[in-house]
Design a protein around this motif. Sequence first.
Motif, PDB file in Angstrom:
ATOM      1  N   TYR A   1       0.868  -1.184   0.000  1.00  0.00           N
ATOM      2  CA  TYR A   1       0.000   0.000   0.000  1.00  0.00           C
ATOM      3  C   TYR A   1       0.902   1.230   0.000  1.00  0.00           C
ATOM      4  N   LYS A   2       0.856   1.996  -1.076  1.00  0.00           N
ATOM      5  CA  LYS A   2       1.854   3.026  -1.326  1.00  0.00           C
ATOM      6  C   LYS A   2       1.589   4.347  -0.611  1.00  0.00           C
ATOM      7  N   GLN A   3       0.341   4.650  -0.343  1.00  0.00           N
ATOM      8  CA  GLN A   3       0.023   5.986   0.152  1.00  0.00           C
ATOM      9  C   GLN A   3       0.613   6.260   1.534  1.00  0.00           C
ATOM     10  N   LYS A   4       0.410   5.371   2.502  1.00  0.00           N
ATOM     11  CA  LYS A   4       0.950   5.530   3.846  1.00  0.00           C
ATOM     12  C   LYS A   4       0.940   4.172   4.532  1.00  0.00           C
ATOM     13  N   PRO A   5       1.778   3.951   5.542  1.00  0.00           N
ATOM     14  CA  PRO A   5       1.779   2.668   6.250  1.00  0.00           C
ATOM     15  C   PRO A   5       0.459   2.460   7.000  1.00  0.00           C
ATOM     16  N   LEU A   6      -0.229   1.398   6.637  1.00  0.00           N
ATOM     17  CA  LEU A   6      -1.484   1.045   7.293  1.00  0.00           C
ATOM     18  C   LEU A   6      -1.461  -0.451   7.635  1.00  0.00           C
ATOM     19  N   ALA A   7      -2.246  -0.802   8.631  1.00  0.00           N
ATOM     20  CA  ALA A   7      -2.347  -2.206   9.029  1.00  0.00           C
ATOM     21  C   ALA A   7      -3.807  -2.522   9.334  1.00  0.00           C
ATOM     22  N   VAL A   8      -4.190  -3.769   9.029  1.00  0.00           N
ATOM     23  CA  VAL A   8      -5.550  -4.204   9.312  1.00  0.00           C
ATOM     24  C   VAL A   8      -5.545  -4.922  10.670  1.00  0.00           C
ATOM     25  N   PHE A   9      -6.520  -4.577  11.515  1.00  0.00           N
ATOM     26  CA  PHE A   9      -6.643  -5.129  12.861  1.00  0.00           C
ATOM     27  C   PHE A   9      -7.958  -5.880  12.991  1.00  0.00           C
ATOM     28  N   PHE A  10      -7.911  -7.056  13.590  1.00  0.00           N
ATOM     29  CA  PHE A  10      -9.120  -7.783  13.975  1.00  0.00           C
ATOM     30  C   PHE A  10      -9.158  -7.859  15.489  1.00  0.00           C
ATOM     31  N   ARG A  11     -10.290  -7.517  16.039  1.00  0.00           N
ATOM     32  CA  ARG A  11     -10.446  -7.658  17.482  1.00  0.00           C
ATOM     33  C   ARG A  11     -10.846  -9.096  17.802  1.00  0.00           C
ATOM     34  N   ILE A  12     -10.176  -9.705  18.781  1.00  0.00           N
ATOM     35  CA  ILE A  12     -10.437 -11.091  19.177  1.00  0.00           C
ATOM     36  C   ILE A  12     -11.217 -11.117  20.482  1.00  0.00           C
ATOM     37  N   ASP A  13     -12.285 -11.860  20.467  1.00  0.00           N
ATOM     38  CA  ASP A  13     -13.064 -12.052  21.684  1.00  0.00           C
ATOM     39  C   ASP A  13     -12.340 -13.078  22.554  1.00  0.00           C
TER      40      ASP A  13
END
Length: 463
Positions: free
Chosen positions: A164-176
């Motif tokens: 992803y070139k625009q900016k550093p991003l990360a996907v997060f999943f919340r765990i129950d």
Amino acid sequence: MEMTRIIYTGILFIIIGGYISHLYLKDIKDSHKEILGTQLTAALNSAIGYLDVWAELRKEEVTRWADSNILQNTANNGDLDKWIKSHSEYDDKYILDEVGKTYKTLGSASGVTHDLYQHLDKHPERREFLDKIFTQSRAVISRPMIIEDSTDPIMFVASRIKNYKQKPLAVFFRIDLNNGFSKLHKDAQMGKTGETYAFSKSGYLLSESRFLRSLIHKFGFLAPDETGILNIQIRDPGRDITQGFVEKPGNGRPLTKIAQHIKNVAENKYLENSDKSDIFAGLEGYPDYRGVKVMGVGKWNKTFEMGIATEINYDEALKGYNGIFWFMVFCWILVILLFVAYSLDLYKHRFQKIKLTESILFLKSILDSSSSVSIISTDAQGKILFWNKGAENQLGYKSEEMTDRENIKIIYPEKNGRSTLESSITEVLQSGKTCQQEVVEVTKDGHRINVSSPEIPAGENLL
């Protein structure tokens, strides 16, 4: 001497038998602990294996999302929500930037955001978690943590969005935590008091305490609305809280032995000492965070970077051995009591025998001292048992010639005299009364003398 020998032999038998029993019990206890250690280690490895597999599945899932072309190309596209919601079982999903601020909430019905950038100075584990996400090529799973807008501890699994070139991003999943991670202490426990739990390097509990409701809330260790996660430190309270001691251990109290060992392993303090193992085995017993003596094993888990321990109350762990121990104690107490009773009985008979011997000797000394009266003692068959000085003077026979050597009939040579003697002995034995007869006795030199013979019944006859 015989009684003393018997008593000393009995005491020696008890000492040797007790020592052998001690060695036998020690061998049983060591074997029992070895088996328990194997079982505890198996339960611990099973829990760690389960968590590792569970974590890998979560990581693989979020990695597929992070590598998805759709997510890479449309991370800031509002139409992404619909696609994400239809392709994930997670209710809360986010895209965060490298400072931990929520960039976008994905497919979340609640619309809640979890900004990890808040209070990084107070929560260094957040900064550490974010750094790993944006520096590592693989997905990362967090330890349980408290977020400001969440009342319960939560966990995240996250991965940087690739290419992803625009900016550093990360996907997060919340765990129950109730789905997967909580099974750590529910499925991997031994017996009625066993518990498997996770804790941080600093000693904070990361999984819910099995004893939260039954012990900790009951004794006021925590507030009724508090959870054990991140609120309980694995420290020795100094006393057993199950007995009413409810002071919550603070930072001044030492970590429990298992927590301190795991902390040392995590900080690589044992790397230079080959005698130290990365697995803690406390089979001799130690106080847990409730102050209860337990037996347990523990290990540092690199996947989650936390310690995991499996423990069971010491008394329950050794319940089988304790049954054997108390049975052996009961048997030895019984043996000792029987020996004491036998010794007392033996002493009583020995004492009575001594008193009887003294009485006989005293009587004999009296009888021996009489030189004018002939006193002769026989058994029922007429064998001479006693011959006093008076008999020696009157009949001429010495005591050593007659005692245990001759029959009383030797001084009654005539047939009618013997018949009179035999009838007198029979009458005494049958009636139990004394009998007096006038008889003729013959001395050693052949002289005949007339005597009056009283007979006394006592098992022996005095003539």
